[in-house]
Design a protein around this motif. Sequence first.
Motif, short mmCIF file in Angstrom:
data_model
loop_
_atom_site.label_atom_id
_atom_site.label_comp_id
_atom_site.label_asym_id
_atom_site.label_seq_id
_atom_site.Cartn_x
_atom_site.Cartn_y
_atom_site.Cartn_z
N GLY A 41 10.42 21.68 9.79
CA GLY A 41 10.86 20.51 10.57
C GLY A 41 9.82 19.42 10.66
N HIS A 42 8.88 19.39 9.69
CA HIS A 42 7.84 18.36 9.67
C HIS A 42 7.78 17.72 8.29
CE1 HIS A 42 6.71 20.67 13.22
NE2 HIS A 42 5.97 19.65 13.60
N PRO A 43 8.81 16.95 7.91
CA PRO A 43 8.77 16.32 6.59
C PRO A 43 7.58 15.37 6.46
CG PRO A 43 10.59 15.46 7.92
CD PRO A 43 10.04 16.65 8.66
N LYS A 44 6.89 15.50 5.33
CA LYS A 44 5.77 14.62 5.01
C LYS A 44 6.11 13.91 3.71
CE LYS A 44 0.73 14.73 4.42
NZ LYS A 44 -0.48 15.61 4.34
N TRP A 45 5.92 12.60 3.70
CA TRP A 45 6.36 11.83 2.55
C TRP A 45 5.44 10.64 2.31
CZ3 TRP A 45 9.33 7.21 4.13
CH2 TRP A 45 9.53 7.14 5.52
N GLU A 46 5.49 10.16 1.09
CA GLU A 46 4.76 8.96 0.70
C GLU A 46 5.76 7.88 0.32
OE1 GLU A 46 0.66 10.54 -1.38
OE2 GLU A 46 2.47 10.50 -2.60
N TYR A 47 5.45 6.64 0.64
CA TYR A 47 6.30 5.55 0.20
C TYR A 47 5.47 4.29 0.01
CZ TYR A 47 6.61 2.88 4.62
OH TYR A 47 6.35 2.09 5.71
N GLN A 48 6.03 3.37 -0.77
CA GLN A 48 5.35 2.13 -1.10
C GLN A 48 6.38 1.03 -1.36
OE1 GLN A 48 3.20 2.21 -4.84
NE2 GLN A 48 1.80 0.58 -4.20
N GLN A 49 6.13 -0.15 -0.82
CA GLN A 49 6.98 -1.28 -1.15
C GLN A 49 6.69 -1.72 -2.57
OE1 GLN A 49 7.01 -4.57 1.63
NE2 GLN A 49 7.83 -5.98 0.09
N ASP A 100 0.84 -1.19 0.00
CA ASP A 100 0.00 0.00 0.00
C ASP A 100 0.88 1.25 0.00
OD1 ASP A 100 -2.31 -1.55 0.17
OD2 ASP A 100 -2.22 -1.59 2.37
N VAL A 101 0.33 2.35 -0.49
CA VAL A 101 1.01 3.64 -0.40
C VAL A 101 0.77 4.21 1.00
CG1 VAL A 101 1.16 5.99 -1.27
CG2 VAL A 101 0.78 4.10 -2.87
N ASN A 102 1.87 4.45 1.71
CA ASN A 102 1.79 5.00 3.06
C ASN A 102 2.16 6.47 3.05
OD1 ASN A 102 1.38 2.38 4.59
ND2 ASN A 102 3.33 1.94 3.58
N THR A 103 1.42 7.27 3.80
CA THR A 103 1.74 8.68 3.98
C THR A 103 2.19 8.90 5.41
OG1 THR A 103 0.09 9.32 2.33
CG2 THR A 103 0.90 11.04 3.80
N HIS A 108 8.84 9.58 -1.97
CA HIS A 108 9.07 10.98 -2.34
C HIS A 108 8.44 11.88 -1.29
CE1 HIS A 108 5.11 11.82 -4.78
NE2 HIS A 108 4.88 11.11 -3.73
N PHE A 109 8.93 13.13 -1.25
CA PHE A 109 8.49 14.07 -0.22
C PHE A 109 7.46 15.03 -0.80
CE2 PHE A 109 12.56 12.50 1.11
CZ PHE A 109 12.40 12.29 2.46
N ILE A 110 6.47 15.34 0.02
CA ILE A 110 5.40 16.23 -0.44
C ILE A 110 5.27 17.49 0.41
CG2 ILE A 110 4.06 14.43 -1.60
CD1 ILE A 110 2.42 14.04 0.86
#
Length: 315
Positions: free
Chosen positions: A306-314, A26-29, A294-296
């Motif tokens: 100082g609050h990086p938000k990113w999405e990732y997926q296996q 799944d795509v995780n945020t 990747h970072f959004i």
Amino acid sequence: IWLLLVLSLQGCVPGETPIPVHDPGDVNTVSIDMGVDYTWLVYFDLKTNTIVERKMKPSWDLGFEASPEGYHVILNSSRIMAAYNTGKTDFSTVTIDDTLGKEQRDSPTGSLDSTAFGDWRNGNPVYLVNRGNDGTNLGWAMVQILSVDEQQYTVRFSALDGSNEQTVTVPKDDNYNFTFLSLTTGATVSVEPPKRDWDVVFTSFMHLYYHLGRLPYMVTGCLLNRYNTAAAVDTVNEFSAISFDNIANYSFSTDINTIGFDWKTYSFNAGTYMADPSKNYIVRDSEGLYYKLHFIDFMSTSGEKGHPKWEYQQL
């Protein structure tokens, strides 16, 4: 007759085994809170989608490679430290003049072949160490690594004037990448979780601008675990288009700063940091699993950095 022969031969050929389609995760945020002043270290494990550890930056100076055969020593990059090989072995003969033309810093890539201490076993010299800044200027120390074996290091150090001299034992533990030492207390410091428990860490670290004469500069971003972890960069394909089938096309690097800090830029007009979601990273973890991320964003909903938000997926 020919028709019967062809049909009979086809009946003898075994059918091809279908190749299963690779099923991605799944795509995780994920949102990470480093604090507006980047006071927190945040270690993350991709497989379990969990923050392994979030801790205030501990105060340490030197990291000692913790594997049985290890001997490398690293500086605390978050303080922009430097070391100088004096070529001497007697503390009493060392002066600040021994720093002239001898400044060395660890490579931001994390390469253990490019550290300020180098192979200190060649003569066991005294190093003058600029301890950098930890909110206050920490000044200088003299450091001499006397020995190393499969279980421990023996380290001698003092202030520049020779006061507060100590000789301490720094133990090894192969469950970790390094054992960390504070030259303030002479004690070991807990910095990283066990090396098999995490993949990336969000922290501040040193970058060297080589086109400006190796100018050191403090940056904030994401570093890889040194333990069997690698990453590649993709600025061509969109995040949604990257699949497991792309892996063979990437060149993976073990440089710990492959993700680094330049996935964001500061907008002077907006007075805020802007993430670049077109910069995609593919991470291969220590178990051989692949992830795209990747970072959004780098700002919180209330507008704090100082609050990086990113999405990732296996993959």
